[in-house]
Design a protein around this motif. Structure first.
Motif: not given
Length: 417
Positions: A321-341
């Motif tokens: 929510k806080s990064t909506l519209g201003k996310t970066t590939p780095g942020i998306e990758k980190s979130i994906s890594d967390i979700e994968a765990v």
């Protein structure tokens, strides 16, 4: 640091009051010891005419005065005072105090040095030497200043003035790391290792007005030298104890840097437990905010590994929510890594919801100042949690709760008095 100069003014004002009222025999409570308990009187508005006996600055420069003092023996049976009246020596002392109060340091040093020469057996000699050192320090003559402080430490080791001199030498060592230390100089170890100086002072009876300064300086030295874990502990306690300190903002900024640095270091070593501990502390103390995206991502990753899916998932949702519209590939990758765990079960087995609820219940009891029941709740969680995580996080919560209760009732941080 302006506050330290104000403290010295308080001490010298009390010394002036002492000089006016002290009996001729024996020494009452030291002016430095009295600083914490007496109300400082305003400085005397005028200087005695005896100050006219003091040669003008151009005839007696500071360097000559300092050299003369260094050749003068300490009070002993062999020390023979000049044949002058006690009034003349006292007038020199009063003049020096007044000059120092007015920040006329060169004149103050001349007057105080002449007092030291005229009254080598005076009980106030040690205070005069301390103020000469402070005057030299204010004149940006640190090498000469440490000579005076060293003399106080060597000649009067069991006095409050010696404690103040230890602190002053540690301050000079911190501010002037390249300053050459004369070999064999008493107290030079405090210049070389200011933390040792501050710890040594705290092991003695530090005048109350100086306690905050000592802890502030100790935290700064540790932080500047990259000893982040130690500085974090010192400064965490500082912000709890000295809540009205003018240096609070500066300390919080250093704490924030230490938190970020330590979380990075711990995560490199996969020490997810330490990351979680710093996260909970930092979040509670306002050091980690909603816009600290990087630190939140790293904390969520560690919490996922520790088996706290509800907390980690909640953080991910908030981050999206806080990064909506201003996310970066780095942020998306980190979130994906967390979700994968979380989805793969790579972390620990998910904790039973009741354990997390028990921890939250313990925190609620602590905030309500119900320490006995909070201790019981968290102790039960610690003993039945089944792993190091619950034991450590329960210990952290109990420590925080006991600390808060102790110091909200008027305790003093670090005062070994």
């Amino acid at each position: 640091m302006k506050a330290i100069y104000v403290i010295f003014l308080i001490l010298l004002t009390i010394t002036m009051s002492y000089a006016d009222n002290a009996p001729s025999g024996g020494r009452p409570t030291s002016p430095v010891q009295s600083a914490a308990t007496q109300e400082a009187r305003p400085p005397q508005p005028s200087v005695s005419p005896a100050a006219a006996l003091i040669p003008p600055p151009q005839q007696l420069p500071v360097a000559s005065q300092v050299a003369a003092i260094e050749k003068t023996p300490e009070t002993s049976e062999a020390a023979q005072p000049l044949k002058v009246s006690p009034t003349q020596a006292e007038d020199c002392l009063k003049a020096g105090l007044q000059y120092h109060h007015d920040r006329k340091y060169e004149e103050a040093i001349r007057s105080l040095a002449q007092f030291v020469s005229l009254a080598p057996k005076s009980q106030q000699r040690v205070s005069a030497l301390l103020l000469i050192g402070k005057g030299l320090d204010e004149m940006k003559l640190p090498r000469s200043a440490v000579g005076m402080y060293s003399r106080v430490i060597a000649g009067y080791p069991d006095t409050p003035e010696a404690v103040l001199s230890i602190i002053a030498m540690a301050d000079i060592g911190f501010a002037n790391p390249a300053l050459k230390r004369p070999p064999g100089l008493t107290g030079s170890q405090y210049m070389r290792d200011p933390v040792l100086g501050y710890d040594t002072a705290l092991s003695k009876k530090v005048p109350a007005p100086m306690i905050e300064h000592v802890h502030y300086q100790k935290g700064r030295v540790l932080w500047k030298n990259g000893r982040y874990k130690e500085s974090y502990e010192v400064q965490s306690r500082f912000v709890k104890e000295f809540q009205d300190s003018p240096d609070r903002g500066d300390v919080l900024a250093m704490l924030k840097t230490s938190t970020v640095t330590l979380i990075d270091q711990y995560q490199q070593f996969n020490d997810h437990l330490s990351v979680a501990g710093l996260f909970f502390k930092g979040r509670k103390n306002g050091l980690i905010r909603d816009d600290d995206i990087d630190i939140l991502l790293k904390s969520a990753f560690s919490l996922a590994h520790l088996g706290l899916p509800n907390v980690s998932s909640g953080m991910i949702q908030a981050l999206r929510k806080s990064t909506l519209g201003k996310t970066t590939p780095g942020i998306e990758k980190s979130i994906s890594d967390i979700e994968a765990v979380l989805t793969s079960g790579a972390g620990r087995q998910p904790v039973v919801d009741a354990k997390w609820e028990a921890f939250q219940s313990g925190l609620t009891l602590l905030r309500a100042n119900n320490l006995p029941l909070a201790e019981q709740t968290l102790a039960n969680l610690k003993n039945t949690g089944g792993d190091a995580f619950w034991a450590k996080i329960s210990d952290y919560a109990l420590e925080e709760g006991r600390w808060t209760q102790k110091y909200s009732s008027g305790g003093r941080f670090g005062s070994k008095q």
